[in-house]
Design a protein around this motif. Structure first.
Motif, PDB file in Angstrom:
ATOM      1  N   THR A   1       1.021  -4.347   3.784  1.00  0.00           N
ATOM      2  CA  THR A   1      -0.242  -4.270   4.521  1.00  0.00           C
ATOM      3  C   THR A   1      -0.827  -5.638   4.851  1.00  0.00           C
ATOM      4  O   THR A   1      -1.699  -5.740   5.706  1.00  0.00           O
ATOM      5  CB  THR A   1      -1.301  -3.483   3.730  1.00  0.00           C
ATOM      6  OG1 THR A   1      -1.467  -4.084   2.447  1.00  0.00           O
ATOM      7  CG2 THR A   1      -0.882  -2.030   3.582  1.00  0.00           C
TER       8      THR A   1
ATOM      9  N   HIS B   1       0.313   8.324  -3.478  1.00  0.00           N
ATOM     10  CA  HIS B   1      -0.632   8.500  -2.367  1.00  0.00           C
ATOM     11  C   HIS B   1      -0.038   9.319  -1.226  1.00  0.00           C
ATOM     12  O   HIS B   1      -0.661   9.461  -0.175  1.00  0.00           O
ATOM     13  CB  HIS B   1      -1.081   7.131  -1.845  1.00  0.00           C
ATOM     14  CG  HIS B   1      -1.671   6.267  -2.915  1.00  0.00           C
ATOM     15  ND1 HIS B   1      -2.923   6.466  -3.435  1.00  0.00           N
ATOM     16  CD2 HIS B   1      -1.155   5.206  -3.589  1.00  0.00           C
ATOM     17  CE1 HIS B   1      -3.168   5.571  -4.380  1.00  0.00           C
ATOM     18  NE2 HIS B   1      -2.113   4.798  -4.495  1.00  0.00           N
ATOM     19  N   GLY B   2       1.192   9.822  -1.414  1.00  0.00           N
ATOM     20  CA  GLY B   2       1.837  10.623  -0.376  1.00  0.00           C
ATOM     21  C   GLY B   2       2.231   9.811   0.844  1.00  0.00           C
ATOM     22  O   GLY B   2       2.289  10.342   1.949  1.00  0.00           O
ATOM     23  N   GLU B   3       2.493   8.511   0.661  1.00  0.00           N
ATOM     24  CA  GLU B   3       2.829   7.614   1.771  1.00  0.00           C
ATOM     25  C   GLU B   3       4.018   6.739   1.380  1.00  0.00           C
ATOM     26  O   GLU B   3       4.250   6.495   0.197  1.00  0.00           O
ATOM     27  CB  GLU B   3       1.648   6.691   2.091  1.00  0.00           C
ATOM     28  CG  GLU B   3       0.382   7.392   2.476  1.00  0.00           C
ATOM     29  CD  GLU B   3      -0.788   6.420   2.613  1.00  0.00           C
ATOM     30  OE1 GLU B   3      -0.659   5.238   2.210  1.00  0.00           O
ATOM     31  OE2 GLU B   3      -1.835   6.843   3.111  1.00  0.00           O
ATOM     32  N   PRO B   4       4.748   6.206   2.364  1.00  0.00           N
ATOM     33  CA  PRO B   4       5.796   5.230   2.042  1.00  0.00           C
ATOM     34  C   PRO B   4       5.173   3.916   1.570  1.00  0.00           C
ATOM     35  O   PRO B   4       3.984   3.667   1.790  1.00  0.00           O
ATOM     36  CB  PRO B   4       6.537   5.041   3.371  1.00  0.00           C
ATOM     37  CG  PRO B   4       5.580   5.481   4.418  1.00  0.00           C
ATOM     38  CD  PRO B   4       4.681   6.495   3.788  1.00  0.00           C
TER      39      PRO B   4
ATOM     40  N   ILE C   1       4.364   0.370   2.064  1.00  0.00           N
ATOM     41  CA  ILE C   1       4.206  -0.420   3.280  1.00  0.00           C
ATOM     42  C   ILE C   1       3.569  -1.768   2.960  1.00  0.00           C
ATOM     43  O   ILE C   1       2.632  -1.852   2.163  1.00  0.00           O
ATOM     44  CB  ILE C   1       3.305   0.326   4.299  1.00  0.00           C
ATOM     45  CG1 ILE C   1       3.905   1.689   4.639  1.00  0.00           C
ATOM     46  CG2 ILE C   1       3.062  -0.497   5.548  1.00  0.00           C
ATOM     47  CD1 ILE C   1       5.206   1.640   5.396  1.00  0.00           C
TER      48      ILE C   1
ATOM     49  N   GLU D   1       8.386  -1.136   5.740  1.00  0.00           N
ATOM     50  CA  GLU D   1       8.529  -0.236   4.592  1.00  0.00           C
ATOM     51  C   GLU D   1       9.535  -0.820   3.610  1.00  0.00           C
ATOM     52  O   GLU D   1      10.681  -1.086   3.977  1.00  0.00           O
ATOM     53  CB  GLU D   1       9.008   1.131   5.056  1.00  0.00           C
ATOM     54  CG  GLU D   1       9.254   2.096   3.928  1.00  0.00           C
ATOM     55  CD  GLU D   1       9.838   3.423   4.380  1.00  0.00           C
ATOM     56  OE1 GLU D   1       9.978   4.306   3.523  1.00  0.00           O
ATOM     57  OE2 GLU D   1      10.157   3.574   5.574  1.00  0.00           O
TER      58      GLU D   1
ATOM     59  N   ARG E   1       4.713   3.239  -6.098  1.00  0.00           N
ATOM     60  CA  ARG E   1       4.135   1.901  -5.996  1.00  0.00           C
ATOM     61  C   ARG E   1       4.216   1.193  -7.347  1.00  0.00           C
ATOM     62  O   ARG E   1       4.494  -0.004  -7.420  1.00  0.00           O
ATOM     63  CB  ARG E   1       2.683   1.984  -5.530  1.00  0.00           C
ATOM     64  CG  ARG E   1       2.036   0.625  -5.325  1.00  0.00           C
ATOM     65  CD  ARG E   1       0.684   0.779  -4.632  1.00  0.00           C
ATOM     66  NE  ARG E   1       0.106  -0.522  -4.396  1.00  0.00           N
ATOM     67  CZ  ARG E   1      -0.719  -1.136  -5.261  1.00  0.00           C
ATOM     68  NH1 ARG E   1      -1.043  -0.555  -6.391  1.00  0.00           N
ATOM     69  NH2 ARG E   1      -1.207  -2.322  -4.972  1.00  0.00           N
TER      70      ARG E   1
ATOM     71  N   LYS F   1       0.864  -1.179   0.000  1.00  0.00           N
ATOM     72  CA  LYS F   1       0.000   0.000   0.000  1.00  0.00           C
ATOM     73  C   LYS F   1       0.898   1.226   0.000  1.00  0.00           C
ATOM     74  O   LYS F   1       2.034   1.180   0.471  1.00  0.00           O
ATOM     75  CB  LYS F   1      -0.877  -0.023   1.254  1.00  0.00           C
ATOM     76  CG  LYS F   1      -1.656   1.241   1.505  1.00  0.00           C
ATOM     77  CD  LYS F   1      -2.329   1.181   2.853  1.00  0.00           C
ATOM     78  CE  LYS F   1      -2.532   2.600   3.351  1.00  0.00           C
ATOM     79  NZ  LYS F   1      -2.996   2.648   4.706  1.00  0.00           N
ATOM     80  N   GLY F   2       0.388   2.330  -0.482  1.00  0.00           N
ATOM     81  CA  GLY F   2       1.093   3.593  -0.408  1.00  0.00           C
ATOM     82  C   GLY F   2       1.863   3.909  -1.669  1.00  0.00           C
ATOM     83  O   GLY F   2       1.521   3.469  -2.752  1.00  0.00           O
TER      84      GLY F   2
END
Length: 101
Positions: A40, A33-36, A38, A59, A72, A28-29
């Protein structure tokens, strides 16, 4: 008055999964999406679960020797391009809670 503080530490983990897809984890991320990136989900009985090093919340930072820059889509291309071996470097995050007086 007592307070609780959270300490976060991490360790670099190097994992090699063998045998080909499916590898047994979900991501995910990403920059999109502005996320590391990860992990899930780890499929019970899958290759990722059998190695016993990967955890939900890890991560991803490197796949097959290629540093990840957060996309991603980039990670999925590298994972899908892994025929028999998938080498992953990730960060295991550990949360520790302590009481401070």
């Amino acid at each position: 008055m007592e307070t609780v503080e959270q300490l976060v530490s991490f360790q670099h983990v190097h994992v090699q999964l063998n045998g080909g897809a499916p590898w047994g984890f979900t991501l995910k991320g990403g920059l999109e999406h502005g996320e590391p990136l990860i992990i899930t989900k780890i499929e019970e009985g899958g290759k990722a679960a059998q190695c016993k090093k990967l955890r939900v919340g890890d991560e991803l930072v490197n796949i097959n020797g290629s540093a990840l820059y957060g996309s991603r889509q980039e990670a999925l291309i590298l994972i899908k391009g892994s025929y028999r071996v998938l080498k992953i470097h990730d960060n295991n995050f550990n949360n520790h809670f302590i009481q401070v007086q």
